[in-house]
Motif scaffolding. Structure first.
Motif, PDB file in Angstrom:
ATOM      1  N   TRP A   9       2.608  -0.151   9.559  1.00 17.35           N
ATOM      2  CA  TRP A   9       2.830   1.283   9.374  1.00 17.35           C
ATOM      3  C   TRP A   9       4.271   1.618   9.737  1.00 17.35           C
ATOM      4  O   TRP A   9       4.913   0.873  10.483  1.00 17.35           O
ATOM      5  N   ALA A  10       4.766   2.697   9.147  1.00 18.67           N
ATOM      6  CA  ALA A  10       6.182   3.057   9.268  1.00 18.67           C
ATOM      7  C   ALA A  10       7.096   1.866   8.953  1.00 18.67           C
ATOM      8  O   ALA A  10       7.999   1.546   9.727  1.00 18.67           O
TER       9      ALA A  10
ATOM     10  N   ARG B 293      11.516   7.256  -5.348  1.00 20.17           N
ATOM     11  CA  ARG B 293      11.460   6.379  -4.164  1.00 20.17           C
ATOM     12  C   ARG B 293      10.173   5.557  -4.131  1.00 20.17           C
ATOM     13  O   ARG B 293      10.185   4.397  -3.725  1.00 20.17           O
ATOM     14  N   MET B 294       9.073   6.195  -4.557  1.00 18.88           N
ATOM     15  CA  MET B 294       7.809   5.421  -4.637  1.00 18.88           C
ATOM     16  C   MET B 294       8.035   4.184  -5.488  1.00 18.88           C
ATOM     17  O   MET B 294       7.634   3.074  -5.128  1.00 18.88           O
ATOM     18  N   ALA B 295       8.658   4.404  -6.653  1.00 20.72           N
ATOM     19  CA  ALA B 295       8.888   3.293  -7.587  1.00 20.72           C
ATOM     20  C   ALA B 295       9.861   2.289  -6.968  1.00 20.72           C
ATOM     21  O   ALA B 295       9.634   1.070  -7.023  1.00 20.72           O
ATOM     22  N   GLN B 296      10.936   2.807  -6.373  1.00 21.27           N
ATOM     23  CA  GLN B 296      11.924   1.921  -5.740  1.00 21.27           C
ATOM     24  C   GLN B 296      11.251   1.010  -4.704  1.00 21.27           C
ATOM     25  O   GLN B 296      11.539  -0.178  -4.596  1.00 21.27           O
TER      26      GLN B 296
ATOM     27  N   GLY C  58       0.831  -1.205   0.000  1.00 16.26           N
ATOM     28  CA  GLY C  58       0.000   0.000   0.000  1.00 16.26           C
ATOM     29  C   GLY C  58       0.861   1.249   0.000  1.00 16.26           C
ATOM     30  O   GLY C  58       2.063   1.195   0.309  1.00 16.26           O
ATOM     31  N   TYR C  59       0.236   2.367  -0.348  1.00 11.73           N
ATOM     32  CA  TYR C  59       0.938   3.651  -0.386  1.00 11.73           C
ATOM     33  C   TYR C  59       0.459   4.510   0.782  1.00 11.73           C
ATOM     34  O   TYR C  59      -0.730   4.798   0.910  1.00 11.73           O
ATOM     35  N   GLY C  60       1.407   4.923   1.660  1.00  9.01           N
ATOM     36  CA  GLY C  60       1.070   5.697   2.851  1.00  9.01           C
ATOM     37  C   GLY C  60       1.032   7.193   2.574  1.00  9.01           C
ATOM     38  O   GLY C  60       1.768   7.700   1.718  1.00  9.01           O
TER      39      GLY C  60
ATOM     40  N   PRO D 185       3.192  -4.070   3.855  1.00 10.64           N
ATOM     41  CA  PRO D 185       3.795  -2.767   4.181  1.00 10.64           C
ATOM     42  C   PRO D 185       3.092  -1.591   3.484  1.00 10.64           C
ATOM     43  O   PRO D 185       2.592  -1.732   2.376  1.00 10.64           O
ATOM     44  N   LEU D 186       3.138  -0.439   4.154  1.00  8.37           N
ATOM     45  CA  LEU D 186       2.507   0.783   3.639  1.00  8.37           C
ATOM     46  C   LEU D 186       3.538   1.910   3.576  1.00  8.37           C
ATOM     47  O   LEU D 186       3.432   2.902   4.294  1.00  8.37           O
ATOM     48  N   PRO D 187       4.574   1.795   2.729  1.00 12.01           N
ATOM     49  CA  PRO D 187       5.595   2.846   2.704  1.00 12.01           C
ATOM     50  C   PRO D 187       5.050   4.161   2.166  1.00 12.01           C
ATOM     51  O   PRO D 187       4.177   4.165   1.303  1.00 12.01           O
TER      52      PRO D 187
END
Ligand SMILES: NC(=O)c1ccc[n+]([C@@H]2O[C@H](COP(=O)([O-])OP(=O)(O)OC[C@H]3O[C@@H](n4cnc5c(N)ncnc54)[C@H](OP(=O)(O)O)[C@@H]3O)[C@@H](O)[C@H]2O)c1
Length: 286
Positions: free
Chosen positions: A199-200, A248-251, A23-25, A239-241
């Protein structure tokens, strides 16, 4: 397309609903930057967005959903009930406000953000959590939410909740990262078929400068962030980075083409004091 399919690969919740496995945080992303960040996240392949009423950016998330040409049903959207809105009626009102702010007619997942604790509510904490959960169950039964869950609930909060719950939470979103593995809570949730979201997962970037993680990353030709996320995935944790930088999103999505060895998993799990919030839900006073 291997990367994209792994990214959106569904994990199953206990009610049969599927959830994209990463997921995307959006915590700490200001509302005015959120639309752009979420559109970029969608463009690199995320199909699962995590927000909360208290983040103040549900509107920005909603604007991105509207502007994106990806169908609503192909994006898994989570929001959370803030602590000031606990109780049956307040929960229902807060949910109505959340979907109005997001501009959607249903949520994929709605979570109680934090358990009411005895430090603040004494003997009334359990009753307050039970009443909040009863509202979540009713919203679920009304078809307004595809899955319901909790966040920051430790095993004893869940044991207490289960005494009155008719529907078991499908998710528990807790702080999990190297240095704060929460092994007991992860084990408990998995034994009860409750999906753990982390989270985190990067320890708010604090885990990224650790030498052990850096050495493992070098060995795999990956970054420290990718190793942290992979360590979560290999435990069955979702994970929700968060990043507001597209590179960085892509990484952070490029974590499905390598595997940590058992020895590396153990080494990472044994790390201590790397930073992050390391919050104890019974001790918070918000
Ligand atoms: N349920 C809860 O109580 C709760 C509490 C906290 C968070 N959450 C959820 O969990 C999500 C993630 O947690 P978080 O945002 O606190 O922390 P996180 O994802 O562990 O770390 C985010 C930090 O790491 C940096 N970062 C991200 N990817 C990176 C990379 N590849 N290389 C280097 N630095 C990188 C980000 O910087 P840039 O943005 O500048 O790239 C940001 O400073 C939140 O956004 C929120 O959705 C839930």
């Amino acid at each position: 397309m291997q990367k994209l399919s792994a990214l959106t690969a569904p994990m199953a919740l206990s009610n049969g609903v599927t959830i994209p496995g990463l997921g995307y945080g959006t915590y700490q992303t200001p509302n005015e930057e959120t639309k752009k960040a979420v559109l970029e996240a969608l463009s690199v392949g995320y199909r699962h967005i995590d927000t909360a009423a208290v983040y103040g950016n549900e509107q920005g998330v909603g604007d991105a959903l509207k502007e994106s040409d990806i169908a609503r049903e192909d994006i898994f959207v989570t929001s959370k009930l803030w602590n000031t809105e606990r109780g049956y009626d307040a929960t229902k009102a807060a949910f109505a406000k959340t979907i109005a702010t997001l501009g959607v007619d249903y949520l994929d997942l709605y979570l109680i953000h934090w358990p009411a604790n005895t430090k603040q509510f004494g003997a009334k904490a359990a009753e307050l959590n039970a009443e909040t959960w009863r509202a979540m169950e009713d919203l679920y039964n009304e078809g307004k939410i595809r899955a319901i869950g909790v966040s920051n609930f430790m095993p004893h909060h869940l044991d207490e909740l289960m005494k009155t719950a008719v529907i078991k939470p499908m998710v528990d979103q807790i702080e999990v990262h190297p240095g704060w593995p929460q092994a007991e809570a992860v084990r408990y949730n998995q034994a009860h078929d409750i999906l753990v979201e982390a989270w985190a997962p990067l320890g708010e970037a604090s885990a990224l400068s650790n030498e052990t993680i850096a050495a493992i990353a070098t060995k795999h030709g990956k970054t420290a962030a990718q190793v942290c996320l992979r360590w979560g995935i290999q435990q069955g944790v979702l994970p929700l980075p968060k990043s507001t930088h597209q590179e960085r999103m892509a990484q952070n999505t490029d974590i499905f083409d390598f595997e940590l060895t058992d020895a590396e998993m153990t080494q990472i799990s044994a790390l201590e004091n790397l930073g992050g919030q390391c919050m104890v839900p019974d001790e918070v006073d918000f």
